[in-house]
Design a protein around this motif. Structure first.
Motif, PDB file in Angstrom:
ATOM      1  N   GLU A   1       0.049   7.051  -4.453  1.00  0.00           N
ATOM      2  CA  GLU A   1       0.470   8.275  -4.992  1.00  0.00           C
ATOM      3  C   GLU A   1      -0.670   9.356  -4.058  1.00  0.00           C
ATOM      4  OE1 GLU A   1       0.406   8.432  -8.796  1.00  0.00           O
ATOM      5  OE2 GLU A   1       0.202   6.310  -7.894  1.00  0.00           O
TER       6      GLU A   1
ATOM      7  N   ARG B   1     -11.152  10.493  -6.067  1.00  0.00           N
ATOM      8  CA  ARG B   1     -11.311   9.373  -6.386  1.00  0.00           C
ATOM      9  C   ARG B   1     -11.143   7.948  -5.461  1.00  0.00           C
ATOM     10  NH1 ARG B   1     -10.465   8.757 -11.754  1.00  0.00           N
ATOM     11  NH2 ARG B   1      -8.727  10.340 -12.601  1.00  0.00           N
ATOM     12  N   THR B   2     -12.241   7.407  -5.874  1.00  0.00           N
ATOM     13  CA  THR B   2     -12.673   6.145  -5.548  1.00  0.00           C
ATOM     14  C   THR B   2     -11.914   5.634  -5.885  1.00  0.00           C
ATOM     15  OG1 THR B   2     -15.108   6.344  -5.688  1.00  0.00           O
ATOM     16  CG2 THR B   2     -14.183   4.487  -4.917  1.00  0.00           C
ATOM     17  N   ALA B   3     -10.831   5.512  -6.984  1.00  0.00           N
ATOM     18  CA  ALA B   3     -10.337   3.958  -7.680  1.00  0.00           C
ATOM     19  C   ALA B   3      -8.823   4.423  -6.974  1.00  0.00           C
ATOM     20  CB  ALA B   3     -10.514   4.769  -9.390  1.00  0.00           C
ATOM     21  N   ASP B   4      -8.368   4.897  -5.997  1.00  0.00           N
ATOM     22  CA  ASP B   4      -7.290   6.002  -6.009  1.00  0.00           C
ATOM     23  C   ASP B   4      -6.894   5.545  -4.661  1.00  0.00           C
ATOM     24  OD1 ASP B   4      -6.240   6.746  -8.372  1.00  0.00           O
ATOM     25  OD2 ASP B   4      -6.862   8.893  -7.710  1.00  0.00           O
ATOM     26  N   VAL B   5      -8.204   5.226  -3.556  1.00  0.00           N
ATOM     27  CA  VAL B   5      -7.991   5.205  -2.420  1.00  0.00           C
ATOM     28  C   VAL B   5      -8.660   3.624  -1.705  1.00  0.00           C
ATOM     29  CG1 VAL B   5      -8.267   7.727  -1.532  1.00  0.00           C
ATOM     30  CG2 VAL B   5     -10.365   5.919  -2.026  1.00  0.00           C
ATOM     31  N   THR B   6      -8.697   3.746  -0.650  1.00  0.00           N
ATOM     32  CA  THR B   6      -8.773   2.181   0.019  1.00  0.00           C
ATOM     33  C   THR B   6      -8.972   2.383   1.274  1.00  0.00           C
ATOM     34  OG1 THR B   6      -6.925   2.290   1.714  1.00  0.00           O
ATOM     35  CG2 THR B   6      -6.668   1.275  -0.762  1.00  0.00           C
ATOM     36  N   HIS B   7     -10.474   1.236   1.311  1.00  0.00           N
ATOM     37  CA  HIS B   7     -11.400   1.109   2.632  1.00  0.00           C
ATOM     38  C   HIS B   7     -10.801   1.793   4.247  1.00  0.00           C
ATOM     39  CE1 HIS B   7     -14.157  -1.937   5.000  1.00  0.00           C
ATOM     40  NE2 HIS B   7     -14.077  -0.479   4.799  1.00  0.00           N
ATOM     41  N   ARG B   8      -9.136   1.985   3.715  1.00  0.00           N
ATOM     42  CA  ARG B   8      -8.713   1.760   5.132  1.00  0.00           C
ATOM     43  C   ARG B   8      -8.638   3.464   5.569  1.00  0.00           C
ATOM     44  NH1 ARG B   8      -4.663  -0.651   8.411  1.00  0.00           N
ATOM     45  NH2 ARG B   8      -4.634  -2.701   7.570  1.00  0.00           N
TER      46      ARG B   8
ATOM     47  N   PHE C   1     -17.949   2.038  -1.762  1.00  0.00           N
ATOM     48  CA  PHE C   1     -17.029   2.115  -3.244  1.00  0.00           C
ATOM     49  C   PHE C   1     -18.135   0.949  -4.121  1.00  0.00           C
ATOM     50  CE2 PHE C   1     -14.623   3.024   0.427  1.00  0.00           C
ATOM     51  CZ  PHE C   1     -12.471   2.674  -0.242  1.00  0.00           C
ATOM     52  N   ALA C   2     -18.949   0.417  -4.116  1.00  0.00           N
ATOM     53  CA  ALA C   2     -19.351  -0.029  -5.149  1.00  0.00           C
ATOM     54  C   ALA C   2     -20.793   0.759  -5.973  1.00  0.00           C
ATOM     55  CB  ALA C   2     -21.003  -1.355  -4.530  1.00  0.00           C
TER      56      ALA C   2
ATOM     57  N   SER D   1     -19.815   4.059  -6.418  1.00  0.00           N
ATOM     58  CA  SER D   1     -18.965   5.660  -6.304  1.00  0.00           C
ATOM     59  C   SER D   1     -18.133   6.116  -7.230  1.00  0.00           C
ATOM     60  CB  SER D   1     -19.027   6.593  -4.986  1.00  0.00           C
ATOM     61  OG  SER D   1     -17.499   5.858  -4.505  1.00  0.00           O
ATOM     62  N   ASP D   2     -17.296   7.285  -7.914  1.00  0.00           N
ATOM     63  CA  ASP D   2     -16.239   7.407  -8.955  1.00  0.00           C
ATOM     64  C   ASP D   2     -15.551   8.575  -7.641  1.00  0.00           C
ATOM     65  OD1 ASP D   2     -17.018   6.424 -11.060  1.00  0.00           O
ATOM     66  OD2 ASP D   2     -19.259   7.944 -11.060  1.00  0.00           O
TER      67      ASP D   2
ATOM     68  N   ALA E   1       0.949  -0.774  -0.641  1.00  0.00           N
ATOM     69  CA  ALA E   1      -0.261  -0.126   0.437  1.00  0.00           C
ATOM     70  C   ALA E   1       0.436   1.210   0.053  1.00  0.00           C
ATOM     71  CB  ALA E   1      -1.115  -0.006   1.049  1.00  0.00           C
TER      72      ALA E   1
ATOM     73  N   ARG F   1      -0.565  15.264  -9.261  1.00  0.00           N
ATOM     74  CA  ARG F   1      -0.205  15.178 -10.765  1.00  0.00           C
ATOM     75  C   ARG F   1      -2.040  16.269 -11.284  1.00  0.00           C
ATOM     76  NH1 ARG F   1      -4.017  10.526 -10.413  1.00  0.00           N
ATOM     77  NH2 ARG F   1      -3.364  10.411  -8.347  1.00  0.00           N
TER      78      ARG F   1
END
Lengths: 302, 409, 428
Positions: free
Chosen positions: A12, A277-284, A258-259, A261-262, A7, A45
């Protein structure tokens, strides 16, 4: 195969909301919240070009107090067309207040409210509705003694002369529902009283999108629903965004967030600690943001 | 005529197919819309439409509804849904579906049956034929069946439609398509295809991925199947066995898989793995979709064992998706079957693993979606597959099929 | 290597599945439609069924007890005039009940309006139309006052109308004088209940109504079919038309017979008040069922908060239903005055209101709001009138008459409550 990275080095830093300097208005209009915020954050970025559409909803520097109690402090919030933006936060973090500001139920004390790029004043629910902002509250406010069509058009009935144009309303209702890929509704002439919780939620959502809305805010749509119904509602939420609406989803359930959202916007004690962005983060990370307002590089600066 | 370039006839055939495909997939459209969307001039559209009308594939109508505007309304071209149809078969692990699907993708009629575990191919064939016959009997008199296809949860060789391996069907190499075609006696071949491949096709043409040309479909049942759409086409590989995502090894030395290997995606995220982790493997009557749903429901209600099970399965699924994202850079990953429930129940874990496991560049844009066609992905895919021939060369195919008017039905 | 499949037996039944909005698109046959109807009844959607069953059983009962008098032509004509004021009063109450409110003062309001009418005609010598307009106007003013108190000051309608119930009685008493009566001798007013239409006009109107009703129903059915909308099976529509036609034409036939006691004169035809009720029924049905205003009344009655959020002016709807309620009460008072040829101090008092509420509830209007139709008042009004009339014929003691009417009302109210419970249980 590429080895799975840990992780730490896979992560980033993105997006810092608080403390990012505001850009001159002319530039900011063409940028996303992200591009703007990333520049403020320094290390991150720019967002890819695809995201550089004007946000449908763009709130900046929102302050709101009830008497002496300050509920929202310098909150920035964006919702983009075609995306589901999840609004998360602990109880009392200010989610409901922010929604009330968006919907014009309690206008903010200070701050900038932009709709599709231009500054607007939303002082009442009527103003919001006129812009195309619809809010689906937790209590769905449906009339149980009326059927689905009648509820969808309540207060905005189609008329032909003096009488109601039932045929046109029924056709529109059916096309709206099938546009949401609702297959499980036996008949559009059923009374609401005979529907399940999930089906009622669907009717409430359909009513919000029947009028060419641009922004739909859903306040805990899955609260008090069973698993199967929750899933059905989530898929409808997703479909709304895929049709080009800007959807704001308030939810306590991380899986739901998470299911579908963007983006995730996290509120912590009345401050927007991150919009990522949801794609960039983890649950924790999101859980940390909700509970402590900070997670690694994200969130409030210490 | 030049030999090298396409002939006039080829161009016309191509245009006819393109037009028919447009109204088949997008629904009724006015001539004006067609001209604009297909980039052809209006007189060409008119000629093509009249050919298709003469063949009985489309019909032109005045637009319906109250919204009549001033001026001459443009005629709407709609597919002849009730007169031109295909038969779509789905053989699931424990269910059978036969449907009569009209041009334009309308499910005109369908029959469902239970597939008893341990039934032999002859019995299976009997049920399918009975269902199909009752559907054909109900069709309108002048309706014509233009194709048939069957989705099967096994490995199918593309060259001769032979089922090489199928769970729950101990029959060696099986030519189900030929047998079905012979028994139906409609004079049309029955294509056989892997169910998840058909699912990918369906989601690409009619489901969640309509505008997405690079799509991966993951289907969960007892096993895990997959279909990969690259550049708008199904990726089949050398013999058509490709896309077996379920047997991608994600956990070397992990749980044993039915295929003989260990740690396949199927072994780690399939129904059995989830039920095993949830401590429900031994319970009687606990199998299939409902059992998976129950685990998700228990997890939602706070059952820590079920939560842990979903968490573990979600981790492996996320890892599998991360690999796929790195290799194929898909625009969309669609979860169907039991994986839909698992995705919606374990999305946080799946996305977290994806966020940390996949390369940033391909991960940025990938959309994770659930199937928009529900339980009918395979069926819709089979229908689309069956329509392929008539869409490629509409007039010829129809002429050939209409010729023996005396087909005994 | 391929395995050849032997020709197996054609086995197994495959079941039919639902598709999108199957409930709307399904082809109904008589059997499935009847099953649907049965399910609806089980789920507590009783509609007009209890009233019709009650009507039939009461007719059977009284015919059995008083075979020669109850079904006599004279008594049936009497019955129709007896039912008129109850029906009109109940029709006004349906509007109020639809919001889940109650108007306890409707009866005495009708009495007061009738008193005003009588005073204007008899004492002030005004023409009948001035008197009628004034009477109805007073009714509407009373309704406005009640509506304002209920919706703006938020006093429960029960309390407001109880106060009006007492207050209006006082005004009537002051107007007419203790123990007195004011006679009404105006020809037009008296004719409402006491003169009949020419036979040919009665038949013409009945035929027109039947044809109109059938045509509207069939046209609507056809439009729904053509546009692929939700529609009932044709057999049901036709059966309903047949029932209405039988009722209309049958009643016309019975009322057109000579019912005079003396063979020398002819007494027959439909009383002039009946078409008045008919017109009111058609107007109210249209307003409630086919206009946005009517839809809003149901919405406010079902969930006032939802209606408010949908942009409906709830206050205005509330005030307006009380206006309609009291306005119709005034008309009912005039019809009652016509029947008695006079207005007494106790006009509209006693059990008038009880009868009207009972009529609406027996007809199928819910006391909890949100459910009910204008036709409920007609059906329920007939039931109440038959009970009153039949018990009168039997010579039942007054105390028993009260007791029985009370019991019937209680029965209707409990059916309403039970059906409501069924409905909420059926809503999964």
């Amino acid at each position: 195969m590429t080895p799975v990275r840990g992780a730490e080095d896979g992560w980033e830093p993105v997006a810092r909301t608080i403390g990012s300097p505001a850009l001159p208005g002319g530039v900011a209009d063409t940028l996303t919240d992200h591009g703007r915020l990333a520049r403020g954050g320094g290390a991150a970025r720019w967002e890819p070009l695809g995201m550089s559409v004007t946000p449908a909803l763009d709130l900046r520097g929102i302050d709101k107090s009830y008497g002496s109690v300050k509920v929202l402090h310098d909150v920035a919030f964006c919702a983009h067309p075609g995306e589901v933006t999840a609004l998360v936060g602990d109880n009392g973090a200010g989610k409901t207040t922010l929604v009330k500001c968006i919907g014009g139920i309690h206008p903010p004390d200070r701050g900038e409210y932009r709709f599709e790029g231009r500054p607007v004043r939303v002082g009442s629910p009527r103003d919001a509705a006129r812009l195309g902002i619809e809010i689906v509250h937790q209590d769905l406010a449906l009339c149980e003694n009326l059927d689905i069509v009648q509820n969808l058009f309540l207060g905005r009935e189609r008329r032909r002369g003096l009488a109601l144009d039932e045929a046109a309303m029924e056709e529109m209702a059916r096309s709206t529902l099938s546009g949401l890929a609702v297959r499980t509704m036996g008949s559009v002439r059923q009374r609401i009283a005979t529907l399940s919780g999930g089906q009622r939620q669907t009717v409430a959502i359909a009513r919000a999108v029947l009028w060419d809305s641009k922004v739909v805010v859903l306040d805990e749509p899955a609260a008090a629903l069973g698993v199967a119904q929750t899933q059905q509602v989530l898929e409808i939420v997703r479909r709304l965004a895929d049709r080009g609406l800007a959807v704001v989803l308030i939810s306590h359930n991380m899986n739901d967030v998470f299911a579908v959202s963007d983006r995730i916007a996290a509120l912590y004690l009345g401050r927007m600690v991150a919009q990522v962005r949801t794609a960039d983060v983890t649950h924790r990370q999101i859980v940390e943001l909700i509970t402590s307002g900070v997670s690694g590089e994200l969130g409030l600066r210490r | 005529m030049m030999k090298a370039g396409p002939s006039q006839e080829d161009i016309r055939r191509h245009n006819l197919g393109t037009l028919l495909r447009f109204v088949h997939l997008r629904g009724p459209a006015s001539r004006a819309t067609l001209a604009e969307s297909l980039g052809l001039n209006r007189s060409t559209i008119m000629a093509l439409t009249s050919d298709l009308t003469a063949a009985g594939l489309v019909r032109e109508e005045l637009p319906r509804g109250p919204g009549r505007r001033a001026g001459r309304p443009s005629l709407v071209v709609r597919p002849e849904s009730t007169r031109v149809y295909v038969l779509a078969f789905e053989v699931g692990v424990d269910r059978l579906v036969v449907a009569r699907v009209g041009l334009g993708g309308v499910v005109l009629d369908r029959r469902e049956g239970v597939r008893a575990r341990g039934s032999d191919p002859a019995e299976l064939l009997g049920v399918l034929v009975a269902g199909a016959r009752s559907l054909v009997r109900k069709a309108e008199r002048d309706a014509v069946c233009v194709g048939a296809a069957l989705g099967f949860p096994g490995m199918v060789r593309r060259s001769d439609d032979t089922i090489v391996f199928g769970p729950n069907l101990e029959a060696g190499d099986l030519r189900l398509g030929d047998a079905l075609s012979r028994r139906l006696g409609l004079g049309i071949p029955v294509s056989v295809c892997n169910d998840a491949n058909l699912g990918a096709l369906a989601e690409h043409e009619r489901g969640a991925g309509v505008n997405c040309d690079n799509l991966i479909y993951l289907h969960g049942d007892v096993g895990v199947g997959g279909g990969i759409i690259a550049h708008g086409r199904l990726l089949g590989g050398e013999e058509g066995f490709g896309g077996e995502i379920g047997h991608m090894i994600v956990n070397p030395g992990g749980r044993p898989c039915a295929c003989g290997s260990k740690g396949c995606l199927e072994a780690e995220v399939g129904e059995r793995a989830l039920l095993h982790h949830a401590g429900r493997a031994e319970m009687p009557g606990q199998a299939g979709r409902d059992a998976v749903r129950e685990v998700v429901a228990s997890a939602d209600a706070g059952d820590i064992v079920a939560r842990e099970a979903l968490h573990r399965v979600g981790t492996w699924l996320g890892l599998g998706v991360a690999n796929l994202v790195n290799v194929f850079n898909p625009g969309m990953v669609v979860f169907g079957g039991t994986l839909r429930d698992i995705y919606l129940g374990a999305a946080a874990q799946i996305r977290s693993v994806l966020a940390t496991g996949a390369l940033a560049a391909p991960r940025e844009k990938v959309k994770l979606r659930t199937t928009a066609l529900g339980d009918d992905t395979t069926l819709v895919g089979a229908a689309e597959f069956a329509f392929a021939e008539v869409l490629a060369d509409p007039v010829q195919v129809l002429a050939r099929l209409r010729a023996p008017e005396d087909s005994p039905v | 290597m391929s395995t050849d499949i032997p020709e197996g037996r054609e086995a197994a039944v495959m079941k039919l599945a639902d598709s999108d909005f199957a409930g709307d698109r399904r082809e109904h046959d008589m059997r499935s439609a009847a099953l649907d109807y049965l399910n609806k009844i089980k789920a507590g959607e009783l509609g007009a069924l209890p009233a019709i069953l009650g009507l039939i059983s009461l007719v059977v009962l009284f015919t059995a007890l008083k075979p020669d008098t109850f079904l006599s032509k004279a008594n049936l004509a009497n019955l129709s005039t007896q039912a008129m004021p109850i029906t009109i009063l109940a029709m006004g109450l349906v509007f109020v009940l639809l919001l889940g409110e109650i108007d306890l003062s409707a009866g005495v309001a009708s009495g007061l309006c009738a008193a005003v009418l009588a005073k204007l005609i008899t004492d002030a010598g005004q023409p009948w139309y001035v008197a009628v307009i004034s009477g109805v106007a007073i009714g509407i003013v009373i309704g406005t006052a009640i509506g304002w108190l209920v919706s703006v000051l938020r006093i429960p309608s029960f309390v407001v109308t109880l106060a009006f119930f007492l207050g209006l009685q006082g005004i009537t008493l002051r107007l007419i004088g203790e123990g007195g009566t004011v006679p009404v001798r105006d020809d037009v007013i008296v004719a409402l209940s006491n003169t009949n239409m020419p036979i040919w006009l009665g038949w013409l109107l009945a035929a027109l109504c039947t044809a109109g009703y059938t045509a509207t129903q069939l046209l609507r059915w056809r439009r729904q079919r053509v546009r692929n909308l939700h529609s009932r099976p044709l057999q049901f529509v036709l059966a309903q038309c047949a029932v209405v036609a039988t009722a209309l034409l049958g009643c016309t036939h019975v009322l057109s017979q000579d019912r005079a006691v003396s063979p020398l004169v002819f007494l027959g035809g439909i009383p002039w008040g009946v078409p008045l009720v008919g017109v009111l029924l058609i107007v109210c049905t249209f307003v409630l069922g086919r206009t946005a205003y009517g839809r809003h009344i149901y919405a406010v009655g079902g969930n006032a908060e939802a209606a408010r959020r949908a942009g409906i002016n709830v206050t205005r709807i509330r005030i307006s239903v009380f206006m309609i309620g009291s306005g119709l009460a005034a008309i009912s008072g005039i019809v009652a005055a016509s029947r008695l040829n006079s207005v007494a101090t106790d006009a509209g008092g006693g059990n008038t209101l009880l009868y009207a509420v009972g009529a609406a509830v027996i007809g199928g209007t819910s006391l909890f709001g949100g459910r009910g139709k204008a036709r409920d008042a007609v059906l329920g009004g007939l039931v109440i009138a038959i009970i009153e009339n039949g018990l009168g014929l039997l010579g039942t003691k007054a105390y028993l008459s009260f007791l029985i009417t009370g019991l019937v009302l209680l029965l209707a109210a409990s059916m309403d409550a039970l059906a409501r419970r069924r409905r909420s249980a059926a809503g999964r």
